[in-house]
Design an enzyme around this catalytic site. Structure first.
Site, PDB file in Angstrom:
ATOM      1  N   LYS A  31     -40.154  61.659  87.603  1.00 36.39           N
ATOM      2  CA  LYS A  31     -38.963  61.372  86.631  1.00 36.39           C
ATOM      3  C   LYS A  31     -38.817  62.864  85.744  1.00 36.39           C
ATOM      4  O   LYS A  31     -39.631  63.213  85.061  1.00 36.39           O
ATOM      5  CB  LYS A  31     -39.455  60.169  85.663  1.00 36.39           C
ATOM      6  CG  LYS A  31     -38.085  59.880  84.585  1.00 36.39           C
ATOM      7  CD  LYS A  31     -38.826  58.640  83.769  1.00 36.39           C
ATOM      8  CE  LYS A  31     -37.657  57.964  83.021  1.00 36.39           C
ATOM      9  NZ  LYS A  31     -37.133  59.147  81.840  1.00 36.39           N
ATOM     10  N   ASP A  86     -37.422  65.557  83.723  1.00 33.43           N
ATOM     11  CA  ASP A  86     -37.118  65.471  82.081  1.00 33.43           C
ATOM     12  C   ASP A  86     -35.882  66.407  81.565  1.00 33.43           C
ATOM     13  O   ASP A  86     -36.102  67.571  81.351  1.00 33.43           O
ATOM     14  CB  ASP A  86     -38.370  65.932  81.446  1.00 33.43           C
ATOM     15  CG  ASP A  86     -38.159  65.553  79.728  1.00 33.43           C
ATOM     16  OD1 ASP A  86     -37.114  64.734  79.447  1.00 33.43           O
ATOM     17  OD2 ASP A  86     -38.924  65.896  78.695  1.00 33.43           O
ATOM     18  N   CYS A 118     -46.418  95.128  53.373  1.00 30.74           N
ATOM     19  CA  CYS A 118     -46.264  96.522  52.471  1.00 30.74           C
ATOM     20  C   CYS A 118     -46.192  95.913  51.106  1.00 30.74           C
ATOM     21  O   CYS A 118     -45.906  97.315  50.384  1.00 30.74           O
ATOM     22  CB  CYS A 118     -45.021  97.132  52.753  1.00 30.74           C
ATOM     23  SG  CYS A 118     -43.492  96.411  52.532  1.00 30.74           S
ATOM     24  N   CYS A 125     -43.577  91.182  50.315  1.00 28.51           N
ATOM     25  CA  CYS A 125     -43.816  91.318  52.046  1.00 28.51           C
ATOM     26  C   CYS A 125     -45.421  91.447  51.814  1.00 28.51           C
ATOM     27  O   CYS A 125     -46.181  92.332  51.183  1.00 28.51           O
ATOM     28  CB  CYS A 125     -43.334  92.817  52.351  1.00 28.51           C
ATOM     29  SG  CYS A 125     -43.878  93.055  53.994  1.00 28.51           S
ATOM     30  N   CYS A 160     -38.379  91.345  54.611  1.00 26.42           N
ATOM     31  CA  CYS A 160     -38.803  92.348  53.947  1.00 26.42           C
ATOM     32  C   CYS A 160     -37.719  93.444  54.021  1.00 26.42           C
ATOM     33  O   CYS A 160     -37.464  93.851  55.228  1.00 26.42           O
ATOM     34  CB  CYS A 160     -40.032  92.735  54.414  1.00 26.42           C
ATOM     35  SG  CYS A 160     -40.559  94.524  54.076  1.00 26.42           S
ATOM     36  N   LYS A 166     -44.044  55.947  82.227  1.00 22.35           N
ATOM     37  CA  LYS A 166     -43.928  57.114  81.499  1.00 22.35           C
ATOM     38  C   LYS A 166     -45.283  57.649  81.178  1.00 22.35           C
ATOM     39  O   LYS A 166     -46.457  56.960  80.674  1.00 22.35           O
ATOM     40  CB  LYS A 166     -43.393  56.668  80.081  1.00 22.35           C
ATOM     41  CG  LYS A 166     -41.872  56.365  79.942  1.00 22.35           C
ATOM     42  CD  LYS A 166     -41.036  57.184  80.162  1.00 22.35           C
ATOM     43  CE  LYS A 166     -40.436  57.769  78.972  1.00 22.35           C
ATOM     44  NZ  LYS A 166     -39.422  57.213  78.307  1.00 22.35           N
ATOM     45  N   ALA A 191     -28.586  92.085  99.121  1.00 20.93           N
ATOM     46  CA  ALA A 191     -27.417  93.287  99.316  1.00 20.93           C
ATOM     47  C   ALA A 191     -26.330  92.511 100.275  1.00 20.93           C
ATOM     48  O   ALA A 191     -25.240  92.646 100.333  1.00 20.93           O
ATOM     49  CB  ALA A 191     -27.888  94.389  99.896  1.00 20.93           C
ATOM     50  N   ARG A 242     -23.708  61.345  81.282  1.00 17.12           N
ATOM     51  CA  ARG A 242     -24.079  60.011  81.178  1.00 17.12           C
ATOM     52  C   ARG A 242     -23.248  59.320  80.128  1.00 17.12           C
ATOM     53  O   ARG A 242     -22.669  58.421  80.327  1.00 17.12           O
ATOM     54  CB  ARG A 242     -25.455  59.795  81.375  1.00 17.12           C
ATOM     55  CG  ARG A 242     -25.693  58.300  81.217  1.00 17.12           C
ATOM     56  CD  ARG A 242     -27.380  57.931  81.199  1.00 17.12           C
ATOM     57  NE  ARG A 242     -27.637  56.516  81.229  1.00 17.12           N
ATOM     58  CZ  ARG A 242     -27.803  55.935  80.225  1.00 17.12           C
ATOM     59  NH1 ARG A 242     -27.673  56.503  78.998  1.00 17.12           N
ATOM     60  NH2 ARG A 242     -28.073  54.593  80.356  1.00 17.12           N
ATOM     61  N   GLU A 285     -40.631  58.365  92.672  1.00 17.41           N
ATOM     62  CA  GLU A 285     -40.009  59.652  92.351  1.00 17.41           C
ATOM     63  C   GLU A 285     -40.410  60.443  91.092  1.00 17.41           C
ATOM     64  O   GLU A 285     -40.911  59.539  90.230  1.00 17.41           O
ATOM     65  CB  GLU A 285     -38.345  59.425  92.429  1.00 17.41           C
ATOM     66  CG  GLU A 285     -37.939  59.113  93.742  1.00 17.41           C
ATOM     67  CD  GLU A 285     -36.432  58.922  93.438  1.00 17.41           C
ATOM     68  OE1 GLU A 285     -35.617  59.060  92.288  1.00 17.41           O
ATOM     69  OE2 GLU A 285     -35.808  58.295  94.333  1.00 17.41           O
ATOM     70  N   TYR A 309     -30.721  61.608  92.713  1.00 20.33           N
ATOM     71  CA  TYR A 309     -31.743  60.631  93.085  1.00 20.33           C
ATOM     72  C   TYR A 309     -31.135  59.518  93.269  1.00 20.33           C
ATOM     73  O   TYR A 309     -31.742  58.264  93.266  1.00 20.33           O
ATOM     74  CB  TYR A 309     -32.687  60.674  91.826  1.00 20.33           C
ATOM     75  CG  TYR A 309     -32.115  60.513  90.335  1.00 20.33           C
ATOM     76  CD1 TYR A 309     -31.270  59.273  90.202  1.00 20.33           C
ATOM     77  CD2 TYR A 309     -32.402  61.451  89.420  1.00 20.33           C
ATOM     78  CE1 TYR A 309     -30.769  59.242  88.721  1.00 20.33           C
ATOM     79  CE2 TYR A 309     -31.689  61.311  88.102  1.00 20.33           C
ATOM     80  CZ  TYR A 309     -30.907  60.300  87.913  1.00 20.33           C
ATOM     81  OH  TYR A 309     -30.472  60.104  86.544  1.00 20.33           O
ATOM     82  N   CYS A 354     -41.537  99.498  56.093  1.00 17.24           N
ATOM     83  CA  CYS A 354     -42.830  98.721  55.913  1.00 17.24           C
ATOM     84  C   CYS A 354     -43.501  98.833  57.405  1.00 17.24           C
ATOM     85  O   CYS A 354     -43.097  98.870  58.627  1.00 17.24           O
ATOM     86  CB  CYS A 354     -42.344  97.344  55.797  1.00 17.24           C
ATOM     87  SG  CYS A 354     -43.355  96.161  56.206  1.00 17.24           S
TER      88      CYS A 354
HETATM   89  S1  IVH Z   1     -33.020  56.461  88.513  1.00 16.16           S
HETATM   90  C1  IVH Z   1     -30.648  52.684  87.630  1.00 16.16           C
HETATM   91  N1  IVH Z   1     -34.643  58.472  89.204  1.00 16.16           N
HETATM   92  O1  IVH Z   1     -34.378  58.813  83.541  1.00 16.16           O
HETATM   93  C2  IVH Z   1     -31.560  53.891  87.874  1.00 16.16           C
HETATM   94  N2  IVH Z   1     -33.883  58.504  86.959  1.00 16.16           N
HETATM   95  O2  IVH Z   1     -34.632  56.519  81.759  1.00 16.16           O
HETATM   96  C3  IVH Z   1     -31.338  54.949  86.741  1.00 16.16           C
HETATM   97  N3  IVH Z   1     -34.423  60.355  85.590  1.00 16.16           N
HETATM   98  O3  IVH Z   1     -31.030  58.108  82.773  1.00 16.16           O
HETATM   99  C4  IVH Z   1     -32.058  56.176  87.028  1.00 16.16           C
HETATM  100  N4  IVH Z   1     -35.594  61.151  87.014  1.00 16.16           N
HETATM  101  O4  IVH Z   1     -31.673  60.476  83.209  1.00 16.16           O
HETATM  102  C5  IVH Z   1     -33.783  57.695  88.024  1.00 16.16           C
HETATM  103  N5  IVH Z   1     -35.766  60.164  89.610  1.00 16.16           N
HETATM  104  C6  IVH Z   1     -35.179  59.584  88.805  1.00 16.16           C
HETATM  105  C7  IVH Z   1     -35.206  60.280  87.441  1.00 16.16           C
HETATM  106  C8  IVH Z   1     -34.368  59.520  86.407  1.00 16.16           C
HETATM  107  C9  IVH Z   1     -35.315  61.514  85.555  1.00 16.16           C
HETATM  108  C10 IVH Z   1     -33.761  60.036  84.313  1.00 16.16           C
HETATM  109  C11 IVH Z   1     -32.245  59.734  84.155  1.00 16.16           C
HETATM  110  C12 IVH Z   1     -32.104  58.399  83.633  1.00 16.16           C
HETATM  111  C13 IVH Z   1     -33.412  57.967  82.751  1.00 16.16           C
HETATM  112  C14 IVH Z   1     -33.837  56.672  82.700  1.00 16.16           C
END
Ligand code: IVH
Length: 680
Positions: free
Chosen positions: A119, A121, A425, A422, A440, A328, A35, A140, A117, A240, A445
């Site tokens: 990664k 998705d 029914c 269906c 249906c 990965k 609020a 990108r 870091e 990042y 039904c």
């Molecule tokens: S660094 C040159 N850091 O992963 C460095 N990428 O496979 C380029 N992504 O296109 C990226 N988390 O979309 C970096 N902590 C992270 C990330 C990250 C996700 C993705 C990003 C990049 C893709 C590369």
């Protein structure tokens, strides 16, 4: 307030709102109540409405508000957005470390420092800031050129529109962090799993296809032509990396991330500085186990050389830097066997084939059913009963069959045939040309009846607690309930006929049904289960019409003129109320005492909906405040300065410069009496 004072106050409000926005969306630690925050936003909105020339694109009010566009402009990146090479094993990680040491001519026994870091998705985007102000956001694309999606990215609340040049919310620290003239920050836009689940629930209710995973949902959302749609998707970001930069330079990647944080960006809190590749390896195995415990999807870990000088010496090969690698994780996929394919019937009669599978654990959850969506989908993937299939689960999302492992076929598999009647029914099935879903057509039904009542009583509809699907099944089987209105005619003796029902429970259920009568118009509309009308559309209709009879009477053509109500929804509403049975149910609900209350004054029916008025001079019949209050109650806006956006100027006794300005601009001028006539 004169313009100078307004400008000062506007600046003050923007700073406060930016700070509280940051506390809420970036730090996840708000200090104001909703609020209190709303009050600041309202004050700023009102001041900006009064002085539209003071609106700037980085004002917090401008996060939504841009008009939909026809297409996105291409955007050429100042420096390409590279991608990463991958590693799938510990050995590949160690090989990466060796390669780096060899190229840098470092002793193989010495340590190279890394930043590890998560990664995320989602999808990579680039954000440009000029003197601390967000100017451009782009996808990108192919790495060299993407699409300009600035207006959509402005709606992402964790993207700062204006950076902090000193610690916000603190005074007198004397600490400052200068803003670079120009800088491009890279990050990942993503969607939290809970948000994806919410959107998919809504889409399913509206009969729209659901998103298979958060990445598709995020990608679809940032590329919406209407920023208002993006805004509702509640996207998030972690930044990042630094791209092109003028006026800043950092020694290390870790220091860059800390600077991002100070400027107000959202960085991932799990990032870790690792003294060597072994420490980075530990981070990877830790997160391989913990990945299901965070509220968003990650598909791996990114390992980056910390020292910028070393990064520069290493450079890039093809389209990936040599100083970083993506480790990965295996996808959250498993294989299992399809034992059967059943067909379920939903509340709109839609027939959905469901795969019944040998139970299998995917990412920590046991899965034994997966929706196959429709017949075309089954045919496209050629899924047969007895097939070994790959299934996948993205977070909270309904598991799906990715593909059949054809090599595992024995020849004993049976293709699926959609029943021609269906399965519940025995009624006729209709599949309109060009539509994927078979339905249906029998509105009586039992499966549909049941699902409609389950929906009607659900939490976001009339919220009738204690009446679960099992009770509803029994009520239908005993002929006690055929539609939602029948719930309100139930007597204790009716309920006592059900299995495992005592007097106490029966009374509790009846009390709960009774409580459901007191509801809001939007819940009521949603509860009716009109195809394509989810919670949001129900709210839009309720706000616009303010009463159910007005919606019932509206034509598809009229409905289609309401913002956010497209032709498909409009047709569906008209179609629903054209059915005498449905009108009968609504009438009986109302006569049984269901009392849906509008939450706001209807804007659509109201005379002043969307109109802006200015009062000037002395009014004879009320004070100016009372007149302005009346305008707002009728859906209009009362402001104090005349502009081209003003619809009417109401001129009382001794009206002065505002009246003259209205005449200049050709704005319609009303006498007080004309105003009274207009609103009565
Ligand atoms: S660094 C040159 N850091 O992963 C460095 N990428 O496979 C380029 N992504 O296109 C990226 N988390 O979309 C970096 N902590 C992270 C990330 C990250 C996700 C993705 C990003 C990049 C893709 C590369």
């Amino acid at each position: 307030m004169d313009e100078r004072a307004a400008a000062r106050r506007i600046e003050e409000l923007r700073q406060q709102i930016n700070y509280h926005n940051y506390r809420y969306y970036v730090l996840d630690s708000p200090v104001l109540s909703d609020a209190q925050y709303d009050a600041l936003m309202r004050e700023l909105t009102a001041l900006e409405a009064e002085y539209p020339n003071l609106i700037t694109p980085d004002s917090p009010t401008q996060r939504v508000g841009a008009a939909p566009s026809a297409a996105f402009e291409p955007y050429t990146h100042r420096l390409p957005l590279l991608s990463l090479s991958n590693a799938f094993s510990y050995d590949e990680l160690v090989a990466f470390d060796h390669r780096i040491k060899r190229m840098l001519e470092i002793d193989p026994e010495a340590d190279v420092e890394y930043v590890a870091e998560l990664k995320i998705d989602g999808l990579a985007i680039s954000l440009t800031y000029v003197d601390g102000r967000f100017t451009t956001g782009a996808t990108r694309g192919d790495g060299f050129s993407g699409e300009n999606i600035t207006t959509n990215l402005r709606t992402v609340k964790s993207i700062p529109l204006m950076l902090f040049a000193s610690p916000p919310g603190e005074t007198g620290t004397g600490e400052e962090f200068p803003l670079p003239e120009l800088m491009e920050v890279r990050g990942e836009v993503f969607m939290q799993l809970e948000e994806l689940a919410r959107i998919n629930r809504e889409r399913e209710e509206a009969g729209e296809p659901t998103f298979a995973n958060p990445r598709n949902a995020a990608a679809g959302s940032v590329r919406q032509l209407d920023p208002a749609v993006t805004s509702k998707r509640n996207l998030d970001i972690f930044v990042y990396g630094l791209g092109f930069a003028q006026g800043v330079r950092f020694e290390t990647h870790f220091a860059t991330l800390q600077a991002f944080k100070r400027w107000g960006f959202k960085t991932n809190p799990n990032t870790r500085l690792c003294k060597n590749i072994e420490a980075a390896g530990e981070f990877i195995s830790e997160w391989g186990e913990k990945r299901a415990s965070i509220p968003y999807d990650i598909d791996g870990v990114v390992i980056k050389v910390n020292a910028i000088a070393l990064q520069e010496r290493l450079g890039a090969v093809a389209r990936s830097p040599r100083w970083a690698i993506a480790y990965k994780f295996p996808a959250m996929q498993e294989t299992t066997i399809v034992r059967d394919i059943l067909v379920s019937v939903g509340r709109t009669g839609a027939l959905t084939p469901v795969a019944i599978m040998e139970p299998v654990e995917v990412g920590g959850v046991t899965v034994s059913r997966a929706t196959l969506h429709n017949e075309d989908e089954i045919r496209r993937k050629d899924i047969r009963i007895g097939d070994t299939v790959v299934i996948q689960r993205a977070g909270d999302v309904i598991p799906e069959v990715v593909q059949v492992i054809v090599d595992k076929r024995t020849g004993d598999e049976t293709p699926f045939v959609m029943p021609d009647r269906c399965p519940v029914c025995g009624g006729e099935i209709e599949k309109p040309e060009g539509e994927a879903v078979a339905r249906c057509v029998n509105i009586a039904c039992p499966a549909q009846v049941k699902e409609r009542i389950v929906h009607f009583t659900s939490r976001n509809a009339l919220n009738i607690e204690g009446v679960g699907p099992a009770h509803i099944d029994q009520l239908i089987a005993n002929g006690l309930v055929r539609d939602p209105a029948d719930l309100f005619t139930l007597k204790p003796e009716d309920l006592l006929k059900l299995d495992r029902m005592g007097e106490k429970l029966a009374n509790k259920i009846l009390a709960s049904i009774n409580k459901g009568k007191d509801t809001t118009l939007s819940r009521f509309i949603y509860a009716l289960g009109i195809r394509h009308v989810g919670e949001h559309t129900a709210q839009v209709l309720a706000d616009y019409y303010g009463a159910i009879d007005k919606i019932e009477a509206a034509s598809a053509e009229e409905l289609g003129t309401i913002p956010e109500v497209g032709p498909v929804i409009a047709e569906s509403i008209e179609h629903f109320f054209a059915e005498p049975h449905n009108r009968g149910v609504v009438a009986r609900l109302l006569s049984e005492g269901v009392n849906p209350k509008a939450e706001k004054v209807a804007t659509g029916g109201a005379v002043l909906a969307g109109k802006t008025l200015v009062f000037t001079g002395t009014l004879a019949h009320s004070t100016r405040e009372e007149a302005e209050e009346k305008v707002r109650a009728l859906g209009g806006k009362a402001t104090s300065s005349v502009s081209r956006n003003t619809d009417f100027v109401v001129a009382g006794e001794n009206a002065g410069s505002k009246l003259a300005k209205a005449r200049d601009l050709g704005v319609t001028v009303l006498t007080e009496q004309e105003f009274i006539d207009m609103i009565s």
